[in-house]
Design a protein around this motif. Structure first.
Motif, short mmCIF file in Angstrom:
data_model
loop_
_atom_site.label_atom_id
_atom_site.label_comp_id
_atom_site.label_asym_id
_atom_site.label_seq_id
_atom_site.Cartn_x
_atom_site.Cartn_y
_atom_site.Cartn_z
N THR A 71 -8.91 5.31 0.44
CA THR A 71 -9.53 4.01 0.70
C THR A 71 -8.45 2.95 0.94
OG1 THR A 71 -9.49 3.53 -1.66
CG2 THR A 71 -11.52 4.48 -0.76
N PRO A 72 -8.75 1.87 1.68
CA PRO A 72 -9.99 1.68 2.43
C PRO A 72 -9.95 2.45 3.74
CG PRO A 72 -8.53 -0.17 2.79
CD PRO A 72 -7.82 0.74 1.81
N LEU B 221 -5.57 11.19 -5.90
CA LEU B 221 -4.93 11.76 -4.72
C LEU B 221 -3.84 10.85 -4.18
CD1 LEU B 221 -8.00 13.31 -2.84
CD2 LEU B 221 -6.16 14.55 -3.97
N LYS B 222 -4.08 9.53 -4.28
CA LYS B 222 -3.04 8.58 -3.84
C LYS B 222 -1.88 8.57 -4.81
CE LYS B 222 -5.52 4.96 -1.55
NZ LYS B 222 -6.09 3.63 -1.78
N VAL C 107 -3.29 0.70 5.65
CA VAL C 107 -4.03 -0.06 4.64
C VAL C 107 -4.34 0.77 3.40
CG1 VAL C 107 -5.06 -1.73 6.20
CG2 VAL C 107 -6.20 0.47 5.83
N GLN C 108 -3.97 2.03 3.41
CA GLN C 108 -4.44 2.92 2.33
C GLN C 108 -3.37 3.17 1.26
OE1 GLN C 108 -5.53 5.98 5.04
NE2 GLN C 108 -7.57 5.15 5.32
N GLN D 258 -6.09 2.92 -17.86
CA GLN D 258 -6.57 4.03 -17.02
C GLN D 258 -5.61 4.29 -15.86
OE1 GLN D 258 -10.77 3.65 -15.97
NE2 GLN D 258 -10.47 4.91 -14.13
N GLY D 259 -5.14 3.22 -15.25
CA GLY D 259 -4.18 3.36 -14.15
C GLY D 259 -2.87 3.96 -14.62
N MET E 237 -10.03 -1.25 -7.76
CA MET E 237 -8.70 -0.89 -8.27
C MET E 237 -8.21 -1.86 -9.34
SD MET E 237 -7.36 -3.33 -6.30
CE MET E 237 -5.58 -3.21 -6.29
N ILE F 19 -5.20 3.55 -8.13
CA ILE F 19 -6.07 4.19 -9.12
C ILE F 19 -6.43 5.63 -8.73
CG2 ILE F 19 -8.45 4.09 -10.05
CD1 ILE F 19 -6.53 2.04 -11.28
N ALA F 20 -6.60 5.88 -7.45
CA ALA F 20 -7.11 7.19 -7.00
C ALA F 20 -6.08 8.29 -7.28
CB ALA F 20 -7.42 7.14 -5.51
N LYS G 128 0.83 -1.19 0.00
CA LYS G 128 0.00 0.00 0.00
C LYS G 128 0.87 1.26 0.00
CE LYS G 128 -3.92 -2.25 0.23
NZ LYS G 128 -5.21 -1.89 0.75
N GLN H 68 -12.37 1.09 -2.82
CA GLN H 68 -12.39 1.49 -4.23
C GLN H 68 -12.06 0.30 -5.13
OE1 GLN H 68 -9.26 4.16 -5.61
NE2 GLN H 68 -10.72 5.23 -6.92
N ASP I 124 -2.27 -2.62 -14.03
CA ASP I 124 -2.95 -3.61 -14.86
C ASP I 124 -4.05 -2.99 -15.72
OD1 ASP I 124 -5.13 -3.27 -13.15
OD2 ASP I 124 -5.31 -5.39 -12.62
N SER I 125 -3.97 -1.65 -15.94
CA SER I 125 -4.99 -1.00 -16.78
C SER I 125 -4.41 0.24 -17.42
CB SER I 125 -6.22 -0.61 -15.94
OG SER I 125 -5.89 0.46 -15.06
N LEU J 257 -13.77 0.61 -12.95
CA LEU J 257 -12.51 0.93 -12.28
C LEU J 257 -12.63 2.30 -11.61
CD1 LEU J 257 -9.64 -0.39 -12.13
CD2 LEU J 257 -9.00 1.09 -14.03
N ASN K 244 1.10 -3.45 -5.99
CA ASN K 244 -0.35 -3.38 -6.05
C ASN K 244 -0.74 -2.21 -6.96
OD1 ASN K 244 -2.86 -4.34 -5.28
ND2 ASN K 244 -2.83 -3.41 -3.26
N GLU K 245 -1.92 -2.32 -7.56
CA GLU K 245 -2.42 -1.26 -8.42
C GLU K 245 -2.95 -0.09 -7.57
OE1 GLU K 245 -3.03 -4.46 -8.74
OE2 GLU K 245 -2.18 -4.90 -10.71
#
Lengths: 391, 391
Positions: free
Chosen positions: B25-26, A106-107, A390-391, A133-134, B287, A103-104, A81, B285, A130-131, B345, A100-101
């Motif tokens: 998230t989460p 802000l993250k 976890v975020q 968009q990502g 992802m 997407i957000a 994370k 979310q 894996d996308s 997504l 890990n993927e």
């Protein structure tokens, strides 16, 4: 552990030297000698087989243990994370792969900031996608900083969770990564967590053979598109020797080997792997006694139960005990053989957790002991730096 | 929540006003209006039935929520562990009952210190015992401070965990308590956690009837020994109305009613109880997206699974989704009806945890929102003050 004490948290020094039996229960105790042996054995195995070792820090969430792994030869650590990466970077880590993927937006801004921060320390950040968009969202964030990030395409090699299907599907992603100025196509992530826990060696061998075919098909598709694969990362504690032998992996992400747990100990042992020892224990105390059972102070808030209840560790001259569910804050202990004497009120009991990673996540610190579990003393307090991240 | 913001943690103020959909998230989100209604309904019910309410803080581990409960009429809070009491006292709590046995001398020293600390605030500490050895050890610690402690004898009313058998066995304990200068025999604790989750109202009624007989037998034995029982404490969210109606309880320890969870929502509803609403959600979310499932970023490290996997909360116009185990850091979402469209997504998903208490324990803070889950804003950040306090 290394010689260095945890100087970031002076209050911890007050327990250094304390006999194990005075620790507040329930707590996590690490047998430092066993942990060191595990670290050395894995490092030596990977060095001998000429693969990089990037241990997964989601297991221990501790900069101290990551440092010991790197001193033994690891090239960096994996994290799961963004906040876990931040917590470890805060206390000095600089070579991290987010497996890990994300997407957000802000993250992803935080990911870009981390890339810039570790670049200033001659480190390097990696991440998995894996996308498309990502990739585009990551690219938008990375365009704002003066640093690069290694980007791996995750392929689904049987876990059926994240990742694109093996083969052609990886090609447009690898191409898209190359179109962003601060992003480098660094290779593939191929991890199958389920096969790590296949009970028999034969089942693990078969599953790895299937994975190898899928990695090769992806390499072939990328090669045909003019995209060489710089590195394949993956593998775990249950099957890394078989994964290395497949010839498909350049980097191993195993994490649990530092502690081991009841679930991994239930695997049929692979004689081609080094042997790892349980180094992580829940120390708990009997705080209530009844006619047919005793109650200890460790429940679901002290140990994770996703891989089953903990096992009671007992010395050869002690009554074997069975742990039963006592809820969030209690454990019920009964004799494995009916009629055997039960431990007295106040007795200390050692548990081997079912699953080490989420158990460590429940605790602020690990008490590192030397001199044996029964009569040892606290040598070192290990902070769980990324607890709850976890975020 | 009360009007007061959490001024202890200024960095939290930066998220106040943030739209829910921008939260990392989460994370745990609390519907503050639903939580307030739950608090008011329970307080009103207990007031109407003339029993004291001492909500269990092991559920929320938060001084803020405890304060709201006390403003609504609670006489104090329950805690399960010494370190939990310390964490809440550190931020202002002064009326606490430790609903668990403590045996270790070093921990009992901390109990004595807490008793002295809260006495200085016109508060009062209570604790539970079930052994002469525990009473003597507590007495030795309490002899060193200038404060008193309320001591309750726990009786085993069917949980078969801690507690002495109902009846005569409580008498020597109550007598022993009275022999220590700073200790007062305050009554009995009679809690059966299992019956709270008996699925039908009829089963809960029968179980409470059995408990009532056991409490009465213990009262009779103590009365015959010249020891009146000042108070009986116990009861939980699943059966408190039936427990109150039994006439045996003076004080109710329910905790989960503030949040509710999937496990409690599976109980057949008792029409004699006020209705409580789900106020606690895991915001997660999507992802990663595959052909037959999507993956969200919430796994066992974000929610406890001892009472089963979380349920997906969906509005009436949305595709019902089923959450499947994706390990520590992921959840797998599939359509409840095969062939229905899956979320895209980046979509946000709301989960109702299986069990609220150990889920809250995994998080540093709860984001309190107003204005609805979908379009609301963060109104208040609630610290989980006693997170990880298992000792």
């Amino acid at each position: 552990m290394s010689a260095a004490l945890d100087t970031r948290t002076p209050q911890h020094l007050t327990v250094v030297g304390m006999p194990v039996h005075d620790l507040p229960t329930p707590c996590l105790v690490v047998d430092l000698d066993a942990l060191n042996r595990n670290v050395q054995r894995m490092a030596a195995y990977c060095a001998r087989h000429k693969v990089r070792l990037r241990p997964h820090a989601k297991t221990h969430k501790s900069a101290d243990i990551g440092r010991v792994q790197m001193q033994a030869g690891a090239v960096g650590v994996c994290v799961q994370k963004v906040s876990e990466a931040e917590a470890l970077v805060d206390v000095g880590a600089s070579k991290l792969l987010i497996t890990n993927e994300v997407i957000a937006p802000l993250k992803l801004m935080r990911v870009a900031e981390l890339a810039q921060c570790v670049a200033g320390r001659n480190g390097q950040l990696g991440i998995v996608v894996d996308s498309l968009q990502g990739i585009d969202a990551l690219g938008a964030a990375m365009a704002l900083v003066h640093a690069s990030i290694d980007v791996y395409v995750e392929i689904n090699v049987g876990q059926n969770r994240c990742g694109v299907p093996p083969g052609e599907a990886a090609v447009p992603l690898a191409q898209a990564i190359g179109q962003h100025a601060n992003m480098r196509f660094a290779g593939l992530q191929a991890y199958n967590g389920k096969l790590q826990h296949a009970r028999t060696v034969a089942a693990r061998r078969q599953a790895v053979a299937d994975v190898a075919v899928q990695i090769q098909a992806t390499r072939d598709a990328l090669h045909a598109a003019g995209l060489p694969v710089p590195l394949v990362t993956g593998g775990g504690t249950g099957a890394f020797a078989i994964e290395i032998a497949s010839g498909q992996y350049d980097e191993i992400q195993a994490g649990s080997y530092v502690f081991m747990d009841a679930e991994y100990m239930d695997n049929e042992r692979d004689p081609s792997q080094p042997e790892f020892e349980n180094s992580l224990f829940v120390l708990t105390q009997v705080m209530s006694v009844s006619a047919d059972h005793v109650v200890c102070d460790a429940g679901h808030k002290s140990h994770a139960i996703d891989a089953g209840l903990p096992r009671v560790w007992t010395a050869e001259d002690e009554t074997p005990l069975v742990f039963a569910n006592g809820g969030d804050e209690h454990g019920i202990l009964r004799a494995a053989q009916p009629g055997e004497a039960l431990p007295a009120l106040g007795s200390l009991i050692w548990l081997i957790p079912g699953h080490c990673d989420p158990t460590v996540n429940l605790h602020r610190r690990l008490y590192g002991v030397r001199g044996g579990l029964r009569h040892g003393r606290v040598d070192h307090v290990i902070r769980v730096d990324a607890r709850g991240c976890v975020q």
